[in-house]
Write a protein that holds these residues in place. Structure first.
Motif, PDB file in Angstrom:
ATOM      1  N   PHE A 183       8.907  25.200  48.590  1.00  8.33           N
ATOM      2  CA  PHE A 183       7.595  25.863  48.565  1.00  8.33           C
ATOM      3  C   PHE A 183       7.844  27.333  48.253  1.00  8.33           C
ATOM      4  O   PHE A 183       8.481  28.044  49.037  1.00  8.33           O
ATOM      5  CB  PHE A 183       6.890  25.719  49.914  1.00  8.33           C
ATOM      6  N   SER A 184       7.343  27.772  47.103  1.00  8.57           N
ATOM      7  CA  SER A 184       7.569  29.154  46.678  1.00  8.57           C
ATOM      8  C   SER A 184       6.256  29.942  46.756  1.00  8.57           C
ATOM      9  O   SER A 184       5.160  29.388  46.589  1.00  8.57           O
ATOM     10  CB  SER A 184       8.129  29.200  45.255  1.00  8.57           C
ATOM     11  N   TYR A 185       6.385  31.260  47.011  1.00  2.78           N
ATOM     12  CA  TYR A 185       5.212  32.098  47.293  1.00  2.78           C
ATOM     13  C   TYR A 185       5.284  33.406  46.529  1.00  2.78           C
ATOM     14  O   TYR A 185       6.359  33.858  46.114  1.00  2.78           O
ATOM     15  CB  TYR A 185       5.134  32.420  48.794  1.00  2.78           C
ATOM     16  N   THR A 186       4.123  33.999  46.399  1.00  3.30           N
ATOM     17  CA  THR A 186       4.019  35.369  45.906  1.00  3.30           C
ATOM     18  C   THR A 186       3.822  36.271  47.109  1.00  3.30           C
ATOM     19  O   THR A 186       2.797  36.167  47.794  1.00  3.30           O
ATOM     20  CB  THR A 186       2.820  35.533  44.945  1.00  3.30           C
ATOM     21  N   PRO A 187       4.808  37.121  47.437  1.00  2.00           N
ATOM     22  CA  PRO A 187       4.643  37.998  48.609  1.00  2.00           C
ATOM     23  C   PRO A 187       3.366  38.819  48.532  1.00  2.00           C
ATOM     24  O   PRO A 187       2.942  39.241  47.448  1.00  2.00           O
ATOM     25  CB  PRO A 187       5.890  38.886  48.552  1.00  2.00           C
ATOM     26  N   ASN A 188       2.747  38.989  49.712  1.00  2.00           N
ATOM     27  CA  ASN A 188       1.478  39.714  49.850  1.00  2.00           C
ATOM     28  C   ASN A 188       0.336  39.005  49.131  1.00  2.00           C
ATOM     29  O   ASN A 188      -0.655  39.633  48.736  1.00  2.00           O
ATOM     30  CB  ASN A 188       1.603  41.159  49.344  1.00  2.00           C
ATOM     31  N   GLY A 189       0.481  37.680  48.983  1.00  3.27           N
ATOM     32  CA  GLY A 189      -0.571  36.887  48.378  1.00  3.27           C
ATOM     33  C   GLY A 189      -1.455  36.241  49.433  1.00  3.27           C
ATOM     34  O   GLY A 189      -1.600  36.748  50.548  1.00  3.27           O
ATOM     35  N   VAL A 264       4.193  34.941  53.686  1.00  2.00           N
ATOM     36  CA  VAL A 264       5.019  33.935  53.020  1.00  2.00           C
ATOM     37  C   VAL A 264       5.307  32.797  53.995  1.00  2.00           C
ATOM     38  O   VAL A 264       5.714  33.031  55.138  1.00  2.00           O
ATOM     39  CB  VAL A 264       6.339  34.553  52.511  1.00  2.00           C
ATOM     40  N   ALA A 265       5.073  31.566  53.535  1.00  2.00           N
ATOM     41  CA  ALA A 265       5.346  30.326  54.270  1.00  2.00           C
ATOM     42  C   ALA A 265       4.387  30.081  55.428  1.00  2.00           C
ATOM     43  O   ALA A 265       4.668  29.256  56.297  1.00  2.00           O
ATOM     44  CB  ALA A 265       6.798  30.294  54.777  1.00  2.00           C
ATOM     45  N   THR A 266       3.245  30.747  55.433  1.00  2.00           N
ATOM     46  CA  THR A 266       2.293  30.547  56.529  1.00  2.00           C
ATOM     47  C   THR A 266       1.501  29.257  56.372  1.00  2.00           C
ATOM     48  O   THR A 266       1.186  28.598  57.365  1.00  2.00           O
ATOM     49  CB  THR A 266       1.337  31.751  56.639  1.00  2.00           C
ATOM     50  N   ASP A 267       1.173  28.882  55.128  1.00  2.00           N
ATOM     51  CA  ASP A 267       0.453  27.615  54.956  1.00  2.00           C
ATOM     52  C   ASP A 267       1.336  26.441  55.362  1.00  2.00           C
ATOM     53  O   ASP A 267       0.864  25.449  55.924  1.00  2.00           O
ATOM     54  CB  ASP A 267      -0.038  27.456  53.511  1.00  2.00           C
ATOM     55  N   HIS A 268       2.633  26.553  55.105  1.00  2.00           N
ATOM     56  CA  HIS A 268       3.541  25.478  55.486  1.00  2.00           C
ATOM     57  C   HIS A 268       3.686  25.395  57.002  1.00  2.00           C
ATOM     58  O   HIS A 268       3.858  24.305  57.560  1.00  2.00           O
ATOM     59  CB  HIS A 268       4.906  25.680  54.832  1.00  2.00           C
ATOM     60  N   LEU A 269       3.596  26.535  57.685  1.00  2.00           N
ATOM     61  CA  LEU A 269       3.613  26.533  59.150  1.00  2.00           C
ATOM     62  C   LEU A 269       2.363  25.838  59.688  1.00  2.00           C
ATOM     63  O   LEU A 269       2.439  25.062  60.648  1.00  2.00           O
ATOM     64  CB  LEU A 269       3.695  27.978  59.668  1.00  2.00           C
TER      65      LEU A 269
END
Length: 711
Positions: A183-189, A264-269
């Protein structure tokens, strides 16, 4: 707003050390779930759970705050808790209404003092734990070092269920070790990641970590071990079910990675909490006290006293309604807001309930769930949910409410003793009128606060967890209730007594133009055992002092004893016998004999070896073993007498008797000596004689203001 069933709810206490980023992480989770239009920040006061004026001003959490996220068919209720040691009682109180603890650790610092404390509390409440290595964007974030430190403290069953994806730009995402997807993210997104394949550079590491996870999940489960050995792995769906069960049974403590600050990674949490965190209906039945009546054995048909009985209440809509109030908040506009957990039954808007704790009735109008300090109306709440209601008449934190005729009582969470006490003085007469009502509102919100008047020193005292805690209370008094006060160190309630016997005569004689004044008494004074108080014996024979004047002698002695002899503190633990005297038929009266009693008392005190007494506290200190030597040395410097020591896992419990004067600021010293990992409890035990060197200083200080006044 949608109504959620118990199976669709996840209740989580967000706990950990100060500055591990708990409040920021909750803000990021809410933004990822589209509950807020932008990412809230602690720095500018926009974080949902940092709404209290003191939290915003000090940039730290001091009271529990509640928020919720609706995420893919479930509602996740978060209780954001303080991370400073002096507010740890709030974190402990948050563990009763939840089914899991989200233990947040700073990825750079690893486990810290409060991490240990909240881990211990979660053990106490049998709570499953999900560990989050937060602030993975920190330049000093060190996965291997931090994970090893946590395993050494909390055991080998602490296992990653993710791996962080790091590159030259920092923390970019996570690898899910169950689904084996990246799962990859755009920081501050917006916190929502893109699913893809595991980076080639991480393939071997991810495979090894997956096998470690599978082995731990299968451990102790024969059918899973057989499947693992037969196929070399466990199918994904079986692994999900088994991991959920292992977390619920405390056999595994999963480790995840995130960055609340960059979202970052909050939706996965959130996904992880939905799938793996226990639902309220999975919770074991909750113990409560039921009160039953039994017929008296006398056969007269009357009911005997009520006898308590322990009952187990399932988290189920079909059970009678029972809810527990775990927090109270005072709002300038809405008034008192009561936060509660529905343990059984369902709660409908405008329903009437009984307050079992206070024997009253309440109506729950405007039922709601709280998003920080914002109330969101709901029509009903099912078993397992957390809600709030405003303006209940006589309901406070710790109360149990429910259906009439089904009385049970959930045991309130125990609180530590207040660690620091100050004398509090209103600045003006207007402030004096407002002080007591304002402080009592603060006490409704924070149960650790104590406010009382010392009967001996006549000072108003306010007690709290430490200096910052009390300073925040003073700030709230000023900002919320427009009450200005000053803080002073409290006076120690010293007392005086005697160690020898004495006899003296007190004669009061005054002649004026008309009737004069005449009173004459002879008394004996002797010491009594500690704690005996005052004893007066009338040993007059032959009418040397008329019967009606003897009480006046006693009153004069008591009044003089209350004013003290050495330093103005009450004289205690002595016996006075009045055995002789004389009177005048015309000039004698009650006032004359009262003054004679005072004179006799003062003369006896000069001969009876007076000494100063000080209150001695019974103190119990708990801290990690490595601090035991320093604590013992410090207690010796405080004139303490160690009574014994016990071991409790990796902690040492020290029991000692220490003079109160040496314990006024002990909370701060203990924090410094133990890096915030120690706690203590103390209570009044007895009075003892002050050593002469210390007594001389106390007496000199007490007499100095009097001498200055006389000048």
């Amino acid at each position: 707003m949608k109504t959620y069933q118990g199976s669709e709810i996840r209740n989580v206490a967000v706990v950990g050390h100060a500055h591990s980023g708990k409040t920021t992480l909750v803000a990021a989770l809410l933004h990822a779930a589209k509950m807020t239009p932008k990412l809230g920040r602690v720095e500018d006061g926009s974080a949902v759970t940092a709404y209290d004026e003191e939290d915003v001003a000090r940039r730290t959490t001091m009271l529990n705050a509640v928020a919720f996220a609706e995420w893919n068919g479930v509602k996740v209720n978060f209780i954001d808790t303080p991370g400073f040691h002096m507010f740890v009682h709030e974190a402990r109180a948050a563990m009763l209404p939840v089914e899991a603890a989200l233990v947040v650790a700073n990825a750079a610092n690893g486990p810290e003092a409060m991490t240990d404390r909240v881990w211990k509390y979660a053990d106490e409440f049998n709570l499953p734990r999900v560990v989050v290595m937060n602030q993975m964007d920190h330049p000093r974030a060190d996965l291997e070092k931090t994970l090893e430190a946590m395993r050494s403290r909390y055991g080998r069953h602490l296992v990653p269920v993710q791996l962080p994806i790091m590159d030259d730009k920092g923390f970019q995402g996570v690898v899910d070790l169950v689904t084996m997807k990246a799962f990859s993210y755009t920081p501050n997104g917006d916190g929502n990641g893109k699913i893809g394949d595991i980076p080639a550079s991480m393939a071997e590491e991810a495979k090894a970590a997956h096998e470690t996870l599978v082995e731990l999940v299968a451990e102790g489960k024969d059918e899973l071990m057989e499947e693992f050995f037969a196929e070399g792995t466990i199918p994904e769906q079986h692994l999900i079910t088994a991991l959920h069960e292992a977390i619920r049974e405390d056999r595994i403590f999963p480790v995840l990675f995130s960055s609340g600050g960059t979202n970052v990674a909050t939706d996965h949490l959130l996904d992880f909490l939905k799938v793996y965190a226990p639902a309220p209906i999975e919770r074991a039945p909750v113990a409560a006290r039921a009160v039953l009546q039994a017929v008296a054995a006398h056969g007269n048909g009357e009911m005997s006293e009520k006898q308590p009985e322990i009952v187990m209440r399932s988290v189920n809509d079909q059970e009678p309604l029972a809810l527990y109030v775990f927090k109270t908040m005072t709002d300038p506009f809405a008034g008192r807001i009561s936060f509660f957990k529905v343990f059984s039954g369902s709660m409908k808007n405008d329903a009437g309930v009984s307050n079992y704790s206070r024997k009253g009735a309440e109506k729950f109008s405007h039922l709601s769930v709280m998003q920080g300090h914002t109330a969101v109306p709901v029509p009903e709440l099912h078993a397992g949910d957390i809600g709030a209601v405003a303006k209940l008449r006589d309901t406070f934190t710790g109360d149990t409410l429910g259906e009439k005729g089904h009385e049970i009582f959930f045991e309130p969470v125990g609180l530590p003793e207040a660690a620091m006490t100050y004398a509090i003085e209103p600045k003006t007469r207007g402030d004096e009128d407002k002080l007591a009502p304002a402080v009592h509102k603060l006490m409704e919100e924070d149960l650790l606060v104590r406010f009382y008047r010392d009967p001996q020193t006549s000072e108003f005292l306010i007690a709290g967890a430490g200096q910052p805690h009390i300073e925040s209370l003073v700030s709230k008094l000023r900002k919320r209730y427009h009450t200005e006060v000053t803080l002073k160190a409290p006076k120690v309630p010293y007392r005086e007594t005697i160690r020898g016997r004495a006899e003296a005569q007190g004669r009061h004689k005054k002649q004026t133009g008309g009737h004069g004044q005449y009173g004459d008494c002879k008394i004996k004074m002797e010491p009594l055992p500690r704690g005996a108080g005052f004893e007066f014996i009338n040993d007059i024979f032959g009418g040397a002092i008329p019967r009606q004047y003897v009480p006046a002698v006693e009153k004069g002695i008591q009044e003089s004893a209350a004013r003290g002899f050495l330093a103005g503190y009450p004289v205690v633990d002595f016996r006075v016998t009045v055995y002789d005297g004389s009177y005048h038929e015309v000039d004698s009266n009650e006032l004359s004999f009262k003054l004679a009693g005072r004179l006799a008392f003062r003369k006896c005190m000069e001969q009876a070896k007076p000494v100063l007494l000080e209150p001695v506290m019974r103190v119990e200190i708990e801290a990690p073993e490595e601090f035991a030597g320093a604590l013992m040395g410090d207690l010796n410097q405080r004139r303490g007498r160690v009574q014994g020591m016990d071991s409790n896992n990796a902690s040492t419990i020290i029991r000692a008797e220490v003079p109160m004067a040496e314990m006024l600021t002990y909370g701060q010293s203990l924090t410094a000596m133990t890096q915030g990992r120690g706690s203590f409890h103390m209570e009044m035990d007895h009075y003892d004689i002050v050593p002469q060197m210390h007594a001389d200083k106390i007496i000199a200080t007490a007499k100095k203001p009097v001498e200055e006044e006389e000048e």
